[in-house]
Design a protein around this motif. Structure first.
Motif, PDB file in Angstrom:
ATOM      1  N   UNK A 443       0.833  -1.208   0.000  1.00 42.20           N
ATOM      2  CA  UNK A 443       0.000   0.000   0.000  1.00 42.20           C
ATOM      3  C   UNK A 443       0.865   1.254   0.000  1.00 42.20           C
ATOM      4  N   UNK A 444       1.938   1.230   0.781  1.00 41.85           N
ATOM      5  CA  UNK A 444       2.800   2.404   0.833  1.00 41.85           C
ATOM      6  C   UNK A 444       3.500   2.633  -0.503  1.00 41.85           C
ATOM      7  N   UNK A 445       3.882   1.545  -1.167  1.00 38.20           N
ATOM      8  CA  UNK A 445       4.502   1.685  -2.485  1.00 38.20           C
ATOM      9  C   UNK A 445       3.524   2.318  -3.478  1.00 38.20           C
ATOM     10  N   UNK A 446       2.252   1.939  -3.379  1.00 42.60           N
ATOM     11  CA  UNK A 446       1.240   2.535  -4.260  1.00 42.60           C
ATOM     12  C   UNK A 446       1.077   4.025  -3.974  1.00 42.60           C
ATOM     13  N   UNK A 447       1.059   4.382  -2.689  1.00 48.52           N
ATOM     14  CA  UNK A 447       0.957   5.800  -2.324  1.00 48.52           C
ATOM     15  C   UNK A 447       2.173   6.584  -2.824  1.00 48.52           C
ATOM     16  N   UNK A 448       3.349   5.958  -2.739  1.00 48.17           N
ATOM     17  CA  UNK A 448       4.571   6.612  -3.221  1.00 48.17           C
ATOM     18  C   UNK A 448       4.513   6.834  -4.728  1.00 48.17           C
ATOM     19  N   UNK A 449       3.981   5.864  -5.449  1.00 49.77           N
ATOM     20  CA  UNK A 449       3.864   6.003  -6.894  1.00 49.77           C
ATOM     21  C   UNK A 449       2.931   7.126  -7.291  1.00 49.77           C
ATOM     22  N   UNK A 450       1.813   7.255  -6.575  1.00 46.70           N
ATOM     23  CA  UNK A 450       0.869   8.337  -6.871  1.00 46.70           C
ATOM     24  C   UNK A 450       1.508   9.703  -6.622  1.00 46.70           C
ATOM     25  N   UNK A 451       2.219   9.828  -5.502  1.00 45.60           N
ATOM     26  CA  UNK A 451       2.866  11.103  -5.207  1.00 45.60           C
ATOM     27  C   UNK A 451       3.948  11.413  -6.231  1.00 45.60           C
TER      28      UNK A 451
END
Length: 527
Positions: A443-451
């Motif tokens: 989930x954190x990797x997905x959030x990092x990708x969006x940012x």
């Protein structure tokens, strides 16, 4: 499935959670109070120094009284009351418009901190005879608060103001007070107040201080060096490298994260090689790191060396606390740890004063050499103090827990019923499963990708976009509240609004990073 915990272990866990909140909030106050006094209250340097000295002096004087109270009464209630009074002090800081009310707030927080921290350390010390690593866990919890609360608070200062930060810190203390109250009335053989009340007269505070004098002297030396080198670094980063508040916080952040993780693991080395040998090694290593700071060419090198220094402190400080608690004994635990706290405050005061004088002398190299010599003296003082106190050199290993599957119960399944566990707290039988470490990181990797995608888009289409500005570095930092006000006034600037929105997103991302790191560490401990 998590293993069931005994009431004593739950008491420890909740106290550690409270230490995260209270330590982080207190570190924020220590950092922002001088800035708040100058920028908002308009106080002179002398008045600012008096404000800080008043809090430290009151805390030093009240510590022994707090120790006696902690040995007689319910430690959880005393700690909770200390947290509530600290929240009141934060409210007074938020309402301050001049020196008088701020001085009252400083006195209130000094008194509150005395009772709060002596009680918290005593609660943790109750299980020292069962788990020799409890003070290592406490140091890790305190340092976790040092970045879990500190980083968002420092970012909040730059766009919401000091008053809102103090209000938020007050909320942290109230939440901690609630957690501490949930641990009350759980008796343990090491913290039974009724036993303590019958045996307190056997040793006076002066007699206890005399017996602990070797280690208390070592604590003063250690804390003098730690306070001096920390303040010297702040002064050097501010004046030598012209860094701002947020940039200085970023330099200290890696070291704080290291100290939040390493103490329980370094305790294993203490068990294997002995307290005296590891204390000698830690003091020598810390002295070498302090000396290396004199030759660090950039803030990046300073941050790296500070991490190495944090490793040494992660080893030394928990051993000092556990030795004091072990030597004081169960019935005088509060008094013994109050003397430790007083010695630490005395060292911090001496170190802060010495750091200012050393820096004014004009030589960064000489300042680092002096600090290195003081730290190196601990290589002889601290192991000798451990030997003179007569405590064990090789503490027992921390207990290892195994996870077992509970046997099936022949009771009928009731989805809507609540099950009451051994600590008297209701829990829903249909509890939501917690995320695994893999799911948290995914989930954190997905959030990092969006940012990252949003930053790339902004870099391509927003004029004047810089990474530094959305991180709060430099003079072009967007004013979030100002841009929102522009929307309602009709003067809409899309580029400025996009920058402000990205900055809010970065703040949320940093909080997400901290939360994810904490949860991943919790899962690793549970497994």
């Amino acid at each position: 499935m998590s293993e069931p915990m005994t009431p004593a272990l739950k008491r420890e866990r909740r106290t550690l959670d409270s230490a995260v909140l209270t330590s982080g909030a207190e570190q924020v106050i220590d950092f922002v109070l001088p800035l708040f006094a100058g920028e908002v209250l308009g106080l002179s340097a002398g008045e600012t120094g008096l404000l800080i000295a008043a809090s430290q002096l009151v805390a030093f004087v009240i510590r022994p009284l707090a120790g006696a109270a902690v040995d007689r009464a319910d430690r959880s209630i005393i700690a909770a009351l200390g947290a509530v009074v600290f929240a009141v002090g934060c409210g007074l800081y938020a309402l301050s418009t001049g020196f008088s009310l701020a001085l009252i707030a400083a006195v209130v927080t000094g008194v509150a901190g005395s009772f709060l921290w002596v009680a918290i350390r005593s609660i943790i010390g109750e299980r020292l005879h069962e788990d020799s690593s409890v003070f290592a866990k406490l140091v890790a919890a305190e340092e976790t608060g040092g970045w879990l609360i500190f980083v968002p608070a420092i970012i909040l200062v730059s766009f919401a103001g000091y008053q809102w930060v103090f209000a938020g810190l007050g909320v942290c203390y109230l939440v901690a007070a609630w957690e501490l109250l949930r641990t009350r009335h759980r008796r343990s053989s090491f913290g039974d107040a009724s036993i303590a009340g019958t045996e307190l007269s056997s040793v006076s505070l002066r007699g206890l201080g005399a017996s602990l004098r070797p280690m208390l002297l070592a604590v003063v030396v250690t804390m003098t060096a730690e306070a001096a080198i920390g303040l010297l670094l702040i002064l050097h980063l501010q004046r030598g490298f012209d860094l701002g508040v947020v940039e200085i916080a970023y330099v200290f952040l890696p070291g704080a994260i290291a100290m939040s993780i390493l103490p329980p693991y370094l305790h294993r080395l203490v068990v294997r090689f002995g307290r005296r040998r590891m204390l000698t090694l830690g003091s020598i290593a810390s002295a070498l790191f302090a000396l290396g700071l004199a030759f660090a060419p950039t803030p990046g090198w300073i941050a790296a060396l500070w991490v190495l220094s944090a490793v040494a402190w992660s080893l030394v400080i928990p051993v000092q606390q556990s030795v004091i608690a072990e030597a004081a004994g169960s019935t005088h635990l509060g008094r013994g740890l109050s003397l430790y706290e007083a010695a630490a405050l005395a060292g911090a005061f001496i170190g802060s004063l010495a750091a200012g004088l050393l820096y004014d002398a004009g030589s960064w190299l000489i300042a680092c050499i002096v600090c290195a010599i003081v730290i190196a003296s601990g290589a002889a003082l601290i192991p000798a103090a451990v030997k003179r106190l007569g405590v064990t050199n090789h503490p027992a290993p921390a207990p290892t827990t195994t996870r077992t599957e509970p046997e099936p119960q022949p009771t009928p399944h009731k989805p809507d019923a609540e099950v009451v566990e051994g600590d008297g707290e209701p829990h829903s039988s249909e509890s939501k499963p917690e995320k695994s470490r893999r799911k948290l990181l995914t989930d954190f990797a997905a959030h990092s990708g969006l940012l990252a995608t949003a930053i790339l888009v902004a870099w391509a289409i927003v004029p004047g976009f810089t990474i530094a500005s959305i991180l709060g570095i430099g003079h072009e930092t967007p004013n979030v509240f100002g841009e929102v006000r522009q929307i309602f006034s009709g003067n809409l600037d899309i580029a400025a609004l996009a920058m402000a929105g990205l900055r809010i997103w970065v703040i949320v991302y940093i909080i997400d990073l901290i939360w994810t790191a904490w949860k991943v560490l919790e899962r690793r401990e549970a497994e």
